[in-house]
Design an enzyme around this catalytic site. Structure first.
Site, PDB file in Angstrom:
ATOM      1  N   SER A 186       0.817  -1.225   0.000  1.00  0.00           N
ATOM      2  CA  SER A 186       0.000   0.000   0.000  1.00  0.00           C
ATOM      3  C   SER A 186       0.843   1.264   0.000  1.00  0.00           C
ATOM      4  O   SER A 186       0.309   2.368   0.027  1.00  0.00           O
ATOM      5  CB  SER A 186      -0.918   0.005   1.222  1.00  0.00           C
ATOM      6  OG  SER A 186      -0.159  -0.057   2.419  1.00  0.00           O
ATOM      7  N   THR A 190     -39.436  28.053  -9.509  1.00  0.00           N
ATOM      8  CA  THR A 190     -39.816  26.710  -9.104  1.00  0.00           C
ATOM      9  C   THR A 190     -40.067  25.936 -10.385  1.00  0.00           C
ATOM     10  O   THR A 190     -40.554  26.509 -11.372  1.00  0.00           O
ATOM     11  CB  THR A 190     -41.085  26.682  -8.225  1.00  0.00           C
ATOM     12  OG1 THR A 190     -42.181  27.201  -8.991  1.00  0.00           O
ATOM     13  CG2 THR A 190     -40.906  27.514  -6.960  1.00  0.00           C
ATOM     14  N   HIS A 191     -39.686  24.644 -10.385  1.00  0.00           N
ATOM     15  CA  HIS A 191     -39.782  23.823 -11.606  1.00  0.00           C
ATOM     16  C   HIS A 191     -38.990  24.429 -12.764  1.00  0.00           C
ATOM     17  O   HIS A 191     -39.289  24.164 -13.929  1.00  0.00           O
ATOM     18  CB  HIS A 191     -41.250  23.631 -12.030  1.00  0.00           C
ATOM     19  CG  HIS A 191     -42.134  23.124 -10.942  1.00  0.00           C
ATOM     20  ND1 HIS A 191     -42.253  21.793 -10.604  1.00  0.00           N
ATOM     21  CD2 HIS A 191     -42.935  23.806 -10.063  1.00  0.00           C
ATOM     22  CE1 HIS A 191     -43.086  21.658  -9.602  1.00  0.00           C
ATOM     23  NE2 HIS A 191     -43.521  22.853  -9.236  1.00  0.00           N
ATOM     24  N   SER A 236     -13.547  27.077 -27.740  1.00  0.00           N
ATOM     25  CA  SER A 236     -13.702  25.993 -28.709  1.00  0.00           C
ATOM     26  C   SER A 236     -12.767  26.235 -29.879  1.00  0.00           C
ATOM     27  O   SER A 236     -12.597  27.379 -30.323  1.00  0.00           O
ATOM     28  CB  SER A 236     -15.148  25.924 -29.199  1.00  0.00           C
ATOM     29  OG  SER A 236     -15.255  25.078 -30.323  1.00  0.00           O
ATOM     30  N   LYS A 245     -17.842  30.577 -28.513  1.00  0.00           N
ATOM     31  CA  LYS A 245     -18.191  29.851 -27.292  1.00  0.00           C
ATOM     32  C   LYS A 245     -17.269  30.203 -26.137  1.00  0.00           C
ATOM     33  O   LYS A 245     -16.081  30.411 -26.303  1.00  0.00           O
ATOM     34  CB  LYS A 245     -18.155  28.333 -27.527  1.00  0.00           C
ATOM     35  CG  LYS A 245     -19.272  27.850 -28.455  1.00  0.00           C
ATOM     36  CD  LYS A 245     -19.245  26.347 -28.589  1.00  0.00           C
ATOM     37  CE  LYS A 245     -19.966  25.690 -27.432  1.00  0.00           C
ATOM     38  NZ  LYS A 245     -19.112  24.936 -26.542  1.00  0.00           N
ATOM     39  N   GLU A 271     -18.801  22.916 -14.484  1.00  0.00           N
ATOM     40  CA  GLU A 271     -19.177  21.617 -15.047  1.00  0.00           C
ATOM     41  C   GLU A 271     -18.375  20.490 -14.388  1.00  0.00           C
ATOM     42  O   GLU A 271     -18.913  19.416 -14.094  1.00  0.00           O
ATOM     43  CB  GLU A 271     -18.951  21.609 -16.554  1.00  0.00           C
ATOM     44  CG  GLU A 271     -19.971  22.438 -17.328  1.00  0.00           C
ATOM     45  CD  GLU A 271     -19.687  22.500 -18.819  1.00  0.00           C
ATOM     46  OE1 GLU A 271     -20.523  23.052 -19.547  1.00  0.00           O
ATOM     47  OE2 GLU A 271     -18.610  22.013 -19.251  1.00  0.00           O
ATOM     48  N   TYR A 303      -9.452  -6.610  12.685  1.00  0.00           N
ATOM     49  CA  TYR A 303      -8.859  -6.060  11.469  1.00  0.00           C
ATOM     50  C   TYR A 303      -8.798  -7.119  10.372  1.00  0.00           C
ATOM     51  O   TYR A 303      -8.500  -8.284  10.619  1.00  0.00           O
ATOM     52  CB  TYR A 303      -7.440  -5.536  11.752  1.00  0.00           C
ATOM     53  CG  TYR A 303      -6.783  -4.939  10.530  1.00  0.00           C
ATOM     54  CD1 TYR A 303      -7.009  -3.615  10.179  1.00  0.00           C
ATOM     55  CD2 TYR A 303      -5.961  -5.709   9.701  1.00  0.00           C
ATOM     56  CE1 TYR A 303      -6.430  -3.063   9.044  1.00  0.00           C
ATOM     57  CE2 TYR A 303      -5.378  -5.168   8.571  1.00  0.00           C
ATOM     58  CZ  TYR A 303      -5.615  -3.844   8.239  1.00  0.00           C
ATOM     59  OH  TYR A 303      -5.044  -3.314   7.111  1.00  0.00           O
ATOM     60  N   GLN A 321      -7.183  -2.182   3.911  1.00  0.00           N
ATOM     61  CA  GLN A 321      -6.185  -1.456   3.124  1.00  0.00           C
ATOM     62  C   GLN A 321      -6.855  -0.632   2.033  1.00  0.00           C
ATOM     63  O   GLN A 321      -6.331   0.400   1.607  1.00  0.00           O
ATOM     64  CB  GLN A 321      -5.199  -2.451   2.506  1.00  0.00           C
ATOM     65  CG  GLN A 321      -4.076  -1.815   1.704  1.00  0.00           C
ATOM     66  CD  GLN A 321      -3.031  -2.830   1.307  1.00  0.00           C
ATOM     67  OE1 GLN A 321      -2.337  -3.371   2.143  1.00  0.00           O
ATOM     68  NE2 GLN A 321      -2.929  -3.106   0.014  1.00  0.00           N
ATOM     69  N   LYS A 335      -8.200   3.633   2.110  1.00  0.00           N
ATOM     70  CA  LYS A 335      -7.444   4.885   2.002  1.00  0.00           C
ATOM     71  C   LYS A 335      -7.670   5.624   0.691  1.00  0.00           C
ATOM     72  O   LYS A 335      -7.907   6.835   0.693  1.00  0.00           O
ATOM     73  CB  LYS A 335      -5.949   4.604   2.210  1.00  0.00           C
ATOM     74  CG  LYS A 335      -5.644   4.097   3.609  1.00  0.00           C
ATOM     75  CD  LYS A 335      -4.235   3.572   3.734  1.00  0.00           C
ATOM     76  CE  LYS A 335      -4.106   2.741   4.986  1.00  0.00           C
ATOM     77  NZ  LYS A 335      -4.961   1.520   4.976  1.00  0.00           N
TER      78      LYS A 335
END
Length: 342
Positions: free
Chosen positions: A28, A160-161, A282, A288, A295, A322, A327, A330
């Site tokens: 590890s 709303t919506h 772009s 653009k 995003e 254990y 292992q 992590k």
């Protein structure tokens, strides 16, 4: 790798060396070496306690501590030789200590096991990560608060919506995000309380017959409490799951935040304009301006959700105490903390 019959610290009963693939598969160190600072911190506290308990002499304690600090300097200077055959961060540091000071270095492991050592290291590391993330949440809240005050009278439609509903102010809208972050802050503070409990002294699973004094290491390491059961102490990963749950909720909030930024920068809304340094263009459509950062925040939310799901599945079938499965705790935990902090 050595061709000796046994080349591991635990290999006393083995008649042949570990297969090279198994050594690589079970190692590890490539990801847990980031725990080096907390591993050394725990070892310094442990050595200090062992001297007070009469297990180490004061000279042995001083020699161990001085060389652990030198090893930390080697790691931070990039000159430390991390070895896969030594499996993990703990054995790499302990082997280097023994190389430097001989048998005295081996005495450091008295009264502990890698099982309680790693459980302690992860808690120390996560405690620091939570503190850093709390600071970043506060910084983001301060930014939102400043902008909300500046835009307190800026009228915008409330939805709303995703349909125009009633008028609100931009400042009021920003403070909705502020409230989400305030709850995220509370959840992480609460998670920190359960993270900040010390399993060191549980040893492999059943404690130790050495006259250790857990109260000393607890105080030296800044833990708020000592774990009450050694079996649970070495195998509990609730704190990691709880962190990933809190991180998932925080990322969900940041994803909602980002979704609105993406919508608001579009030609259909044109509510806001993001600085060029946080956008891309772009190669074939020069008009653009892509909101790549929000995003990606929205996209990276799935990584943190995956970490939470992975840890729950990892733990659900494990008997006490254990198991080597742990292992695998992590990498998802590290990734969740890194992603949320970023």
């Amino acid at each position: 790798m050595s061709t000796d019959k046994t080349n591991q610290s635990w290999g006393g009963r083995f008649s042949e060396p570990v297969d090279a693939f198994v050594a690589r598969f079970t190692a590890s160190v490539e990801f847990d070496k980031r725990l080096y600072r907390h591993d050394i911190m725990g070892s310094i506290a442990h050595a200090t306690m062992l001297e007070k308990a009469g297990v180490l002499s004061s000279d042995e304690r001083d020699q161990i501590i001085a060389n652990l600090k030198d090893i930390q300097a080697e790691i931070e200077a990039g000159t430390f030789d991390w070895r896969v055959d030594l499996e993990d961060v703990h054995m790499n540091i302990e082997a280097r200590l023994t190389d430097r000071i001989g048998v005295t270095g081996k005495k450091l492991h008295t009264g502990r096991s890698r099982n309680d050592q790693v459980a302690t290291d992860i808690r120390l590391w996560l405690r620091d990560e939570i503190d850093t993330i709390l600071g970043e949440i506060t910084r983001l809240q301060q930014g939102l608060l400043g902008l909300a005050e500046a835009e307190a009278d800026t009228i915008m439609p409330g939805f709303t919506h995703l349909q125009t509903a009633q008028p609100v102010t931009f400042g009021h809208h920003l403070l909705a995000w502020f409230e989400m972050l305030a709850r995220d802050y509370e959840r992480l503070v609460d998670c920190r309380k359960r993270t900040n409990r010390m399993p060191l002294g549980s040893a492999a699973l059943a404690g130790t017959t050495y006259p250790i004094q857990r109260e000393i290491t607890c105080e030296l390491l800044g833990f708020e409490a000592i774990s009450g059961n050694s079996l649970d102490g070495v195998s509990d990963r609730d704190f990691a799951i709880e962190f990933c749950a809190a991180a998932s909720v925080a990322m969900m909030h940041l994803s909602r935040f980002s979704e609105e930024l993406v919508l608001w920068t579009s030609a259909q809304f044109q509510f806001i304009d993001l600085p060029d340094r946080f956008c891309t263009g772009s190669s074939i459509m020069p008009q653009k301006k892509n909101p790549d950062v929000p995003e990606l925040v929205r996209g990276k939310t799935g990584r943190v959700f995956g970490a939470l799901s992975g840890l729950l599945v990892l733990m659900k079938g494990q008997p006490l105490a254990y198991n080597k499965d742990n292992q695998e705790d992590k990498e998802p935990l590290f990734d969740a903390a890194d992603t949320l902090r970023d």
